[in-house]
Enzyme design. Structure first.
Site, short mmCIF file in Angstrom:
data_model
loop_
_atom_site.label_atom_id
_atom_site.label_comp_id
_atom_site.label_asym_id
_atom_site.label_seq_id
_atom_site.Cartn_x
_atom_site.Cartn_y
_atom_site.Cartn_z
N ASN A 50 3.13 -9.67 1.90
CA ASN A 50 4.55 -10.07 1.82
C ASN A 50 5.50 -8.88 1.99
O ASN A 50 6.69 -8.99 1.74
CB ASN A 50 4.84 -10.78 0.49
CG ASN A 50 4.57 -9.89 -0.72
OD1 ASN A 50 4.21 -8.72 -0.56
ND2 ASN A 50 4.74 -10.42 -1.91
N HIS A 90 5.37 -6.03 0.33
CA HIS A 90 5.62 -5.21 -0.86
C HIS A 90 5.01 -3.82 -0.71
O HIS A 90 4.02 -3.63 0.01
CB HIS A 90 5.17 -5.90 -2.16
CG HIS A 90 3.70 -5.90 -2.43
ND1 HIS A 90 3.08 -6.93 -3.11
CD2 HIS A 90 2.70 -5.02 -2.16
CE1 HIS A 90 1.79 -6.68 -3.24
NE2 HIS A 90 1.53 -5.52 -2.66
N GLU A 135 8.09 -6.32 -5.25
CA GLU A 135 7.98 -7.58 -4.54
C GLU A 135 9.29 -7.88 -3.79
O GLU A 135 10.33 -7.28 -4.08
CB GLU A 135 7.69 -8.71 -5.54
CG GLU A 135 6.36 -8.55 -6.29
CD GLU A 135 5.14 -8.94 -5.44
OE1 GLU A 135 5.12 -8.68 -4.22
OE2 GLU A 135 4.20 -9.51 -6.02
N ASP A 181 1.49 2.28 -9.69
CA ASP A 181 1.70 1.06 -10.48
C ASP A 181 0.52 0.73 -11.38
O ASP A 181 -0.55 1.33 -11.27
CB ASP A 181 2.02 -0.12 -9.55
CG ASP A 181 1.13 -0.16 -8.31
OD1 ASP A 181 0.10 0.52 -8.28
OD2 ASP A 181 1.48 -0.89 -7.37
C1 F6R Z 1 -1.46 -0.54 -5.12
C2 F6R Z 1 -0.22 -0.98 -4.53
C3 F6R Z 1 -0.13 -2.16 -3.61
C4 F6R Z 1 -1.20 -2.17 -2.53
C5 F6R Z 1 -1.04 -3.39 -1.63
C6 F6R Z 1 -2.15 -3.49 -0.62
O1 F6R Z 1 -1.26 0.63 -5.91
O2 F6R Z 1 0.75 -0.39 -4.82
O3 F6R Z 1 1.13 -2.16 -3.01
O4 F6R Z 1 -1.12 -1.01 -1.78
O5 F6R Z 1 -1.01 -4.55 -2.39
O6 F6R Z 1 -3.35 -3.73 -1.28
P1 F6R Z 1 -4.74 -3.68 -0.50
O7 F6R Z 1 -4.92 -2.28 -0.04
O8 F6R Z 1 -5.77 -4.08 -1.52
O9 F6R Z 1 -4.61 -4.64 0.64
#
Ligand code: F6R
Length: 240
Positions: free
Chosen positions: A135, A137, A142, A67
Site C-alpha cells: 500500500n 507504506h 500507513e 519500527d
Molecule cells: C519493516 C518496515 C516495513 C517493511 C515493508 C515491506 O521494518 O518498516 O515497511 O519494509 O512492510 O515488508 P517486506 O519486506 O516483508 O515485504
C-alpha cells in the site's frame, strides 16, 4: 531520485551489499537506519558472509530500527527486535550499546516516541534502509500519515495485517498497532535506500515513481529528498 533496475535479485543484493560494506569500511562510525521484513534478509545475509570472510567490523557502527509492534517484547519471535538479532546482530561484532530499537512493551509510549526523536536528532542517520508495503507504506507509516510525522503510534491497515500475517499463526495474532519512525524522521536521514522485489510491489512502485506526491502513498514523499536510491528487480519495475 536514482532508480536502479537489476536483471536478477542476486545482482541487486550483491550491489546493495557492496554499497553497505564500502560505507561501513569508509566510515566505521557510520549511523545506519535499518529495516525488517523479507526484503532486507538477503542483504543482511551478505553482510554476515562478508563479516565472516573479510572481517568488516561493526564495532563502532550505530544503528536505529524503523519500527516495532506494540505489545511484543524482545523475546517474541515475531518482534522486530528478535528479527534483527536473529538475522543480523548476533552474527556480527556490533556493540549492543550502539543498537537503538523501539520498545513495543514500554510503559509510556509517548515518552518512548519523544526519546527516540531526541536520539535521532542527536545521531543523524547516514543511510536509511527501507522496504515498501504493497500500500506504499514505509516503516509503518500507513496511507494518510502526515508528512510531518516524527516517531508515532499507528493503527495498522487491513492490508498490512493481512500481508504480515504470513509470519504469524493467523491474522488475529498480528498486533493491530505499532510504533514507527515518522515520515519527517525518514526525510531527515542523509541518504535513503528503498528496496523492492517481486511483482507484488510493482503497483506501489509505479504509484511512487509515476504518481503524484500524496499522503495516500506515503513513500511518494521520497521524491522530494535529495539523495534517494531505489533498488528494484525486474518484477518490481514491471509497471514502470
Ligand atoms: C519493516 C518496515 C516495513 C517493511 C515493508 C515491506 O521494518 O518498516 O515497511 O519494509 O512492510 O515488508 P517486506 O519486506 O516483508 O515485504
Amino acid at each position: 531520485m536514482k532508480i536502479f533496475v537489476f536483471e536478477t535479485v542476486d545482482k541487486l543484493y550483491d550491489d546493495l551489499a557492496s554499497l553497505y560494506i564500502n560505507a561501513v569500511r569508509n566510515n566505521p562510525k557510520i549511523t545506519l537506519g535499518l529495516a525488517t521484513g523479507s526484503t532486507v534478509i538477503p542483504l543482511y545475509e551478505r553482510l554476515i558472509n562478508d563479516y565472516k570472510s573479510n572481517q568488516t567490523s561493526y564495532k563502532t557502527v550505530k544503528t536505529f530500527n524503523l519500527d516495532e509492534y506494540i505489545g511484543l517484547n524482545y523475546e517474541h519471535q515475531q518482534s522486530y527486535a528478535y528479527f534483527m538479532d536473529n538475522y543480523l546482530f548476533k552474527h556480527i561484532d556490533i556493540n549492543r550499546n550502539n543498537i537503538n530499537l523501539l520498545n513495543g512493551k514500554c510503559r509510556d509510549i509517548n515518552e518512548e516516541c519523544l526519546n527516540y526523536d531526541k536520539l535521532l536528532e542527536n545521531n543523524p542517520i547516514d543511510i536509511q534502509l527501507l522496504g515498501i508495503g504493497t500500500n506504499g507504506h514505509i516503516a509503518f507509516n500507513e496511507p494518510g500519515t502526515s508528512f510531518d510525522s516524527k516517531t508515532l503510534v499507528v493503527k495498522l491497515t487491513e492490508e498490512t495485517l493481512k500481508s504480515n500475517s504470513r509470519f504469524f499463526n493467523n491474522i488475529e495474532e498480528v498486533p493491530k498497532t505499532a510504533i514507527t519512525m515518522g515520515l519527517k524522521s525518514i526525510m531527515d536521514c542523509k541518504k535513503v535506500i528503498l528496496v523492492a522485489t517481486g511483482v507484488k510491489k510493482a503497483q506501489a512502485i509505479k504509484d511512487v515513481i509515476s504518481g503524484e506526491i500524496s499522503v495516500d502513498i506515503p513513500a511518494s514523499i521520497l521524491k522530494t529528498h535529495e539523495d534517494v536510491i531505489i533498488y528494484l528487480d525486474k518484477a518490481a519495475a514491471s509497471l514502470l
